[in-house]
Scaffold this active site. Structure first.
Site, mmCIF file in Angstrom:
data_model
loop_
_atom_site.group_PDB
_atom_site.id
_atom_site.type_symbol
_atom_site.label_atom_id
_atom_site.label_comp_id
_atom_site.label_asym_id
_atom_site.label_seq_id
_atom_site.Cartn_x
_atom_site.Cartn_y
_atom_site.Cartn_z
ATOM 1 N N CYS A 40 0.831 -1.192 0.000
ATOM 2 C CA CYS A 40 0.000 0.000 0.000
ATOM 3 C C CYS A 40 0.874 1.253 0.000
ATOM 4 C CB CYS A 40 -0.914 -0.022 1.220
ATOM 5 S SG CYS A 40 -2.043 1.374 1.317
ATOM 6 N N SER A 42 0.469 3.820 1.725
ATOM 7 C CA SER A 42 0.609 4.383 3.070
ATOM 8 C C SER A 42 1.947 4.025 3.705
ATOM 9 C CB SER A 42 -0.531 3.919 3.967
ATOM 10 O OG SER A 42 -1.765 4.443 3.522
ATOM 11 N N HIS A 45 4.291 6.418 2.469
ATOM 12 C CA HIS A 45 4.106 7.716 3.133
ATOM 13 C C HIS A 45 4.928 7.784 4.423
ATOM 14 C CE1 HIS A 45 1.193 9.396 0.467
ATOM 15 N NE2 HIS A 45 0.257 8.506 0.719
ATOM 16 N N HIS A 61 0.639 -3.193 6.405
ATOM 17 C CA HIS A 61 -0.623 -3.148 7.161
ATOM 18 C C HIS A 61 -1.772 -3.736 6.345
ATOM 19 C CE1 HIS A 61 -0.690 0.400 4.606
ATOM 20 N NE2 HIS A 61 -2.004 0.376 4.705
ATOM 21 N N CYS A 167 -6.971 -3.215 3.563
ATOM 22 C CA CYS A 167 -6.846 -1.764 3.484
ATOM 23 C C CYS A 167 -7.378 -1.236 2.164
ATOM 24 C CB CYS A 167 -5.386 -1.325 3.683
ATOM 25 S SG CYS A 167 -5.142 0.459 3.477
#
Length: 372
Positions: A40, A42, A45, A61, A167
């Protein structure tokens, strides 16, 4: 026990795949053998610093695995169960869970910080504590997670497909169905066709949207969007604006626009608001750097044309209800998950996977976790 994991030691550094120490599960926790994990944005990030996290940290995650051991007091799961971790836990007892808004669960306030409810971490390496992404850390052969974060799934569902609903898919689908509240016959624009955007396209299709415009500068992603239900594509918001004006009655514009790019930027909101009609809904799903606090838009239009700007976390999903439902949609052929997996990687090639993400060659990369 020892487990091989991808560790981020500091911002803007590559993931380091190495052996780390993992404590056994404490009360209310579960040891999971990870089988697959999605890559992902994220987690990237965290690398760039757009999303705050304490380093060193083991990433990941979005995944799926098999329960190895349960801690004291865990009765909802047993060894051998197939599970999907939710990056937002659902305690079932706080105000938000009681309202059916478990994506805002109070327990997430602690677990999102990378520590257990007791304030400690379960991972250690190089003589120091290592934090966990959302107290999950699926970039690892084994992980200790809170039982509040785990959803049991049927054993016959492929775990690589199931990994995506932890997610990205739930976030994108929910952005269309729960937050944009897409209705049959509507026109919907999805800006940004990665894993979340592709799922938002599918959510709009399943909700009955008549026209779905997928916007992305990468031609490969625009072509992939057609597989998931896009009826039209555009390379930019400016191009999409003229397209939507031409395909809606009297140029009235779209009913909803969903913003699922890699990094959200405040000046882009004005263009998103232009995409929608009077009474239209703009949903911001993409993550913005915390220091970005300026948004450009017409407040006059917001009021006079009764437009709406909405944020969404985890697609406003109630994970314990929505994840099994999404997997049933997958089993019935309505939700395409296998088709979202563009390329596969190992833990050792995690950095290559994120290079591919930035290069625009993946809808979703998946790590197949090897066990010796």
């Amino acid at each position: 026990m020892k487990t091989k994991a991808a560790v981020l030691w500091d911002r803007n550094q590559p993931w380091s795949v190495e052996e780390v120490d993992l404590d056994p599960p404490k009360a209310g926790e579960v040891l999971v053998k990870m089988i697959h994990t999605g890559m992902c944005h994220s987690d990237d990030h965290v690398v760039t610093g757009d999303m705050p996290a304490i380093t060193p940290i083991v990433g990941g995650h979005e995944g799926a695995g098999i329960v190895e051991e349960v801690g004291e007091g865990v009765t909802s799961l047993k060894p051998g169960d197939h599970v999907v971790p939710m990056f937002i836990p659902a305690c079932g007892q706080c105000r938000w869970c009681a309202q059916g808004r478990s994506n805002l669960c109070d327990v997430g306030g602690t677990l999102m910080m990378g520590i257990g409810l007791d304030g400690t971490t379960r991972l250690h390496a190089r003589g120091q504590d290592v934090y966990t992404m959302c107290f999950l850390s699926t970039f690892s052969q084994y992980a200790v997670m809170n039982a509040h974060s785990l959803v049991k799934i049927p054993d016959d569902i492929p775990l690589d497909a199931a990994a995506l609903v932890g997610c990205g898919v739930t976030t994108g689908y929910g952005s269309s169905v729960h937050t944009a509240k897409v209705q049959p016959g509507e026109t919907v624009v999805v800006v940004g066709i990665g894993g979340v955007g592709a799922a938002a396209v599918q959510g709009a299709r399943i909700a009955g949207a008549e026209q779905i415009v997928a916007v992305d500068p990468v031609e490969f992603k625009r072509e992939q969007a057609k597989i998931f239900g896009a009826t039209h594509t555009a390379a930019s918001v400016e191009e999409a604006t003229e397209l939507v004006r031409s395909i809606t009655p009297d140029g009235m514009m779209a009913d909803a626009a969903i913003y699922t790019v890699g990094v959200a930027r405040g000046p882009e909101v004005a263009g998103l608001m232009t995409l929608v009609s009077k009474g239209g809904r703009v949903v911001v799903t993409a993550v913005s750097p915390m220091e970005d606090t300026q948004v450009t838009m017409s407040l006059f239009e917001l009021t006079i044309w009764q437009k709406e700007l909405r944020g969404t976390l985890f697609g406003a999903a109630n994970g314990r209800k929505d994840i099994p439902q999404l997997l049933r949609l997958y089993q019935s052929g309505q939700l395409l998950l296998d088709e979202m997996i563009t390329n596969r990687y190992t833990l050792e090639t995690v950095n290559e996977g994120y290079k591919d993400m930035h290069a625009g060659v993946n809808i979703r990369g998946v790590i197949d976790i090897e066990h010796g």
